[in-house]
Design a protein around this motif. Structure first.
Motif, PDB file in Angstrom:
ATOM      1  N   ALA A 270      -5.882 -18.745   5.890  1.00 53.87           N
ATOM      2  CA  ALA A 270      -6.294 -17.604   5.691  1.00 53.87           C
ATOM      3  C   ALA A 270      -5.169 -16.371   6.032  1.00 53.87           C
ATOM      4  CB  ALA A 270      -7.408 -17.183   6.661  1.00 53.87           C
ATOM      5  N   TYR A 271      -4.287 -16.746   6.805  1.00 57.54           N
ATOM      6  CA  TYR A 271      -2.942 -15.731   7.188  1.00 57.54           C
ATOM      7  C   TYR A 271      -2.306 -15.821   5.867  1.00 57.54           C
ATOM      8  CZ  TYR A 271       0.958 -14.004  10.076  1.00 57.54           C
ATOM      9  OH  TYR A 271       1.684 -13.265  10.727  1.00 57.54           O
ATOM     10  N   GLU A 272      -1.984 -16.991   5.520  1.00 55.50           N
ATOM     11  CA  GLU A 272      -1.196 -17.022   4.568  1.00 55.50           C
ATOM     12  C   GLU A 272      -1.486 -16.395   3.123  1.00 55.50           C
ATOM     13  OE1 GLU A 272      -0.612 -21.396   3.610  1.00 55.50           O
ATOM     14  OE2 GLU A 272       0.659 -21.616   5.330  1.00 55.50           O
ATOM     15  N   ALA A 273      -3.023 -16.395   3.082  1.00 52.21           N
ATOM     16  CA  ALA A 273      -3.606 -15.788   1.932  1.00 52.21           C
ATOM     17  C   ALA A 273      -3.316 -14.387   1.895  1.00 52.21           C
ATOM     18  CB  ALA A 273      -5.280 -16.111   1.644  1.00 52.21           C
ATOM     19  N   ASN A 274      -3.732 -13.679   3.215  1.00 49.59           N
ATOM     20  CA  ASN A 274      -3.403 -12.350   3.407  1.00 49.59           C
ATOM     21  C   ASN A 274      -1.885 -11.980   3.335  1.00 49.59           C
ATOM     22  OD1 ASN A 274      -5.704 -10.782   4.637  1.00 49.59           O
ATOM     23  ND2 ASN A 274      -6.196 -12.801   5.491  1.00 49.59           N
ATOM     24  N   SER A 275      -1.001 -12.779   3.511  1.00 54.41           N
ATOM     25  CA  SER A 275       0.330 -12.387   3.433  1.00 54.41           C
ATOM     26  C   SER A 275       0.626 -12.518   1.876  1.00 54.41           C
ATOM     27  CB  SER A 275       1.237 -13.697   4.256  1.00 54.41           C
ATOM     28  OG  SER A 275       1.131 -15.010   3.580  1.00 54.41           O
ATOM     29  N   ARG A 276       0.133 -13.304   1.175  1.00 56.15           N
ATOM     30  CA  ARG A 276       0.419 -13.207  -0.362  1.00 56.15           C
ATOM     31  C   ARG A 276      -0.265 -11.960  -0.855  1.00 56.15           C
ATOM     32  NH1 ARG A 276       3.538 -15.417  -3.304  1.00 56.15           N
ATOM     33  NH2 ARG A 276       1.861 -15.504  -5.064  1.00 56.15           N
ATOM     34  N   SER A 277      -1.451 -11.341  -0.198  1.00 50.36           N
ATOM     35  CA  SER A 277      -2.044 -10.177  -0.771  1.00 50.36           C
ATOM     36  C   SER A 277      -1.059  -9.132  -0.530  1.00 50.36           C
ATOM     37  CB  SER A 277      -3.211  -9.775  -0.168  1.00 50.36           C
ATOM     38  OG  SER A 277      -4.214 -10.822  -0.267  1.00 50.36           O
ATOM     39  N   ILE A 278      -0.227  -9.024   0.567  1.00 46.78           N
ATOM     40  CA  ILE A 278       0.628  -8.103   0.922  1.00 46.78           C
ATOM     41  C   ILE A 278       1.879  -8.371  -0.138  1.00 46.78           C
ATOM     42  CG2 ILE A 278       2.554  -7.443   2.541  1.00 46.78           C
ATOM     43  CD1 ILE A 278       0.488  -7.955   4.859  1.00 46.78           C
ATOM     44  N   GLN A 279       2.353  -9.510  -0.407  1.00 48.25           N
ATOM     45  CA  GLN A 279       3.420  -9.688  -1.372  1.00 48.25           C
ATOM     46  C   GLN A 279       2.911  -9.548  -2.810  1.00 48.25           C
ATOM     47  OE1 GLN A 279       4.649 -13.881  -1.273  1.00 48.25           O
ATOM     48  NE2 GLN A 279       6.203 -13.476  -3.169  1.00 48.25           N
ATOM     49  N   ALA A 280       1.831  -9.746  -3.166  1.00 47.74           N
ATOM     50  CA  ALA A 280       1.307  -9.136  -4.538  1.00 47.74           C
ATOM     51  C   ALA A 280       1.456  -7.315  -4.471  1.00 47.74           C
ATOM     52  CB  ALA A 280      -0.154  -9.701  -4.997  1.00 47.74           C
ATOM     53  N   SER A 281       0.917  -6.902  -3.559  1.00 41.52           N
ATOM     54  CA  SER A 281       0.878  -5.544  -3.548  1.00 41.52           C
ATOM     55  C   SER A 281       2.237  -4.841  -3.593  1.00 41.52           C
ATOM     56  CB  SER A 281       0.114  -4.911  -2.337  1.00 41.52           C
ATOM     57  OG  SER A 281      -1.131  -5.358  -2.276  1.00 41.52           O
ATOM     58  N   ASP A 282       3.209  -5.496  -2.885  1.00 43.99           N
ATOM     59  CA  ASP A 282       4.629  -5.205  -2.911  1.00 43.99           C
ATOM     60  C   ASP A 282       5.234  -5.383  -4.313  1.00 43.99           C
ATOM     61  OD1 ASP A 282       7.186  -4.427  -1.517  1.00 43.99           O
ATOM     62  OD2 ASP A 282       7.878  -6.476  -2.113  1.00 43.99           O
ATOM     63  N   GLU A 283       4.779  -6.541  -4.817  1.00 43.73           N
ATOM     64  CA  GLU A 283       5.245  -6.633  -6.200  1.00 43.73           C
ATOM     65  C   GLU A 283       4.856  -5.558  -7.348  1.00 43.73           C
ATOM     66  OE1 GLU A 283       4.237 -10.665  -7.004  1.00 43.73           O
ATOM     67  OE2 GLU A 283       6.103 -11.466  -5.801  1.00 43.73           O
ATOM     68  N   MET A 284       3.552  -5.096  -7.291  1.00 43.53           N
ATOM     69  CA  MET A 284       2.726  -4.289  -7.722  1.00 43.53           C
ATOM     70  C   MET A 284       3.573  -2.832  -7.835  1.00 43.53           C
ATOM     71  SD  MET A 284      -0.982  -5.479  -7.729  1.00 43.53           S
ATOM     72  CE  MET A 284      -1.567  -3.942  -8.580  1.00 43.53           C
ATOM     73  N   LEU A 285       3.841  -2.571  -6.490  1.00 43.58           N
ATOM     74  CA  LEU A 285       4.532  -1.145  -6.255  1.00 43.58           C
ATOM     75  C   LEU A 285       6.040  -1.267  -6.752  1.00 43.58           C
ATOM     76  CD1 LEU A 285       3.633  -0.559  -2.447  1.00 43.58           C
ATOM     77  CD2 LEU A 285       3.128   0.897  -4.517  1.00 43.58           C
ATOM     78  N   ASN A 286       6.670  -2.439  -6.569  1.00 38.58           N
ATOM     79  CA  ASN A 286       7.840  -2.425  -7.312  1.00 38.58           C
ATOM     80  C   ASN A 286       7.921  -2.496  -8.775  1.00 38.58           C
ATOM     81  OD1 ASN A 286      10.907  -3.368  -7.000  1.00 38.58           O
ATOM     82  ND2 ASN A 286      10.192  -5.123  -8.188  1.00 38.58           N
ATOM     83  N   THR A 287       7.014  -2.917  -9.490  1.00 41.04           N
ATOM     84  CA  THR A 287       6.789  -2.829 -10.904  1.00 41.04           C
ATOM     85  C   THR A 287       6.690  -1.246 -11.314  1.00 41.04           C
ATOM     86  OG1 THR A 287       5.946  -4.968 -10.974  1.00 41.04           O
ATOM     87  CG2 THR A 287       5.408  -3.372 -12.941  1.00 41.04           C
ATOM     88  N   ALA A 288       5.631  -0.833 -10.416  1.00 42.65           N
ATOM     89  CA  ALA A 288       5.495   0.894 -10.777  1.00 42.65           C
ATOM     90  C   ALA A 288       6.910   1.709 -10.629  1.00 42.65           C
ATOM     91  CB  ALA A 288       4.445   1.423  -9.718  1.00 42.65           C
ATOM     92  N   ASN A 289       7.499   1.092  -9.602  1.00 42.27           N
ATOM     93  CA  ASN A 289       8.815   1.969  -9.339  1.00 42.27           C
ATOM     94  C   ASN A 289       9.924   1.812 -10.474  1.00 42.27           C
ATOM     95  OD1 ASN A 289       8.060   3.047  -6.795  1.00 42.27           O
ATOM     96  ND2 ASN A 289       8.662   1.254  -5.581  1.00 42.27           N
ATOM     97  N   GLN A 290       9.787   0.805 -11.078  1.00 42.16           N
ATOM     98  CA  GLN A 290      10.833   0.267 -12.199  1.00 42.16           C
ATOM     99  C   GLN A 290      10.460   0.984 -13.764  1.00 42.16           C
ATOM    100  OE1 GLN A 290      13.676  -1.156 -11.460  1.00 42.16           O
ATOM    101  NE2 GLN A 290      13.114  -1.384  -9.402  1.00 42.16           N
ATOM    102  N   LEU A 291       9.227   1.745 -13.603  1.00 49.23           N
ATOM    103  CA  LEU A 291       8.748   2.372 -14.971  1.00 49.23           C
ATOM    104  C   LEU A 291       9.784   3.524 -15.215  1.00 49.23           C
ATOM    105  CD1 LEU A 291       5.176   2.582 -14.547  1.00 49.23           C
ATOM    106  CD2 LEU A 291       6.247   0.957 -15.963  1.00 49.23           C
ATOM    107  N   ARG A 292      10.247   3.694 -16.354  1.00 47.90           N
ATOM    108  CA  ARG A 292      11.041   4.462 -16.767  1.00 47.90           C
ATOM    109  C   ARG A 292      10.374   5.298 -18.209  1.00 47.90           C
ATOM    110  NH1 ARG A 292      14.787   0.646 -15.146  1.00 47.90           N
ATOM    111  NH2 ARG A 292      16.279   1.356 -14.020  1.00 47.90           N
ATOM    112  N   ARG A 293      10.723   6.648 -18.101  1.00 51.97           N
ATOM    113  CA  ARG A 293      10.333   7.339 -19.340  1.00 51.97           C
ATOM    114  C   ARG A 293      11.094   6.985 -20.617  1.00 51.97           C
ATOM    115  NH1 ARG A 293       9.483  13.455 -17.624  1.00 51.97           N
ATOM    116  NH2 ARG A 293       8.228  13.428 -19.621  1.00 51.97           N
TER     117      ARG A 293
END
Length: 262
Positions: free
Chosen positions: A239-262
């Motif tokens: 369960a601890y590992e699953a929650n850490s994966r959720s944090i990692q997934a959220s971080d990757e989504m934020l990183n994708t959003a930060n890489q967006l360009r017009r």
């Protein structure tokens, strides 16, 4: 900032606390009279963006709402007073309670405490005391010239004296019980103290009014089952590992959003 980062963090904190409880249980697997603990968790508040039953644009009732949870937290730690297995010691001053009840002892400051640890011994005055020297209540004195000590299932203590044909009765061991033993305060050193939640102590004779009986020459082992604790540990770790994966997934989504360009 993504809500999921903080939600998953509460899950990691909860599982870390769960591991702490399991570790304490395992470390006391050979502690006499030890009762294992369990961490109880509950979900946190929910953010409701739409209440169930809200009418839509056409005036029809929406059957379900929209709500987003914010994780979990530890609600309580609960002592489980299931009985431990009795172990034969052949020591006449070792006692086990078969059923409900606690031994009552007095600490050096005069306060009363309760224990399931029946490994008693004699002090210099012949009193029955715990390993830390706390005298059993009511006090039982064993004379120096006693050749043997007998304790019956109802707590009657007798001693065979040198040169006498009949044993002498030395006293009566009493037990104490509570309406809510899980509400007792754990003091360490195998001792519990009364709280408002535990209720008032009820004193009785072993074998009567719902109190357990006493067996001489046995000790109650802890109620920790190693296999169960190991399974719980694996579950908590995953369960601890699953929650850490959720944090990692959220971080990757934020990183994708930060890489967006017009």
């Amino acid at each position: 900032m993504m809500r999921g980062l903080y939600t998953a963090a509460t899950g990691m904190n909860a599982q870390q606390t769960n591991i702490d409880m399991i570790s304490n249980n395992l470390s006391n697997v050979n502690t006499t009279g030890f009762k294992k603990s369990r961490a109880n968790f509950q979900d946190l508040m929910y953010q409701q963006t739409r209440q169930p039953g809200t009418p839509n644009a056409q005036g029809e009732e929406i059957p379900v709402g929209t709500e987003i949870g914010h994780g979990t937290r530890m609600a309580a730690t609960q002592k489980l007073f299931t009985p431990g297995s009795p172990q034969s010691t052949d020591n006449p001053l070792d006692l086990v309670i078969e059923g409900d009840g606690f031994f009552e002892v007095v600490r050096p400051d005069g306060s009363t405490a309760y224990t399931r640890d029946g490994s008693f011994r004699q002090d210099s005055d012949g009193r029955l005391v715990t390993a830390d020297g706390h005298p059993l209540q009511p006090e039982i004195y064993i004379p120096e010239d006693a050749t043997s000590v007998s304790i019956t299932s109802d707590g009657t203590v007798s001693a065979q004296m040198a040169g006498e044909s009949e044993p002498n009765q030395l006293g009566q061991i009493e037990l104490v019980n509570f309406s809510n033993p899980a509400g007792l305060n754990s003091e360490g050193r195998n001792l519990y103290t009364e709280t408002v939640s535990s209720g008032q102590p009820m004193i009785g004779v072993p074998g009567e009014d719902g109190f357990g009986t006493i067996s001489q020459g046995y000790l109650e082992m802890s109620n920790v089952k190693v296999v169960e604790e190991m399974v719980d540990m694996i579950t908590a770790q995953r369960a601890y590992e699953a929650n850490s994966r959720s944090i990692q997934a959220s971080d990757e989504m934020l990183n994708t959003a930060n890489q967006l360009r017009r």
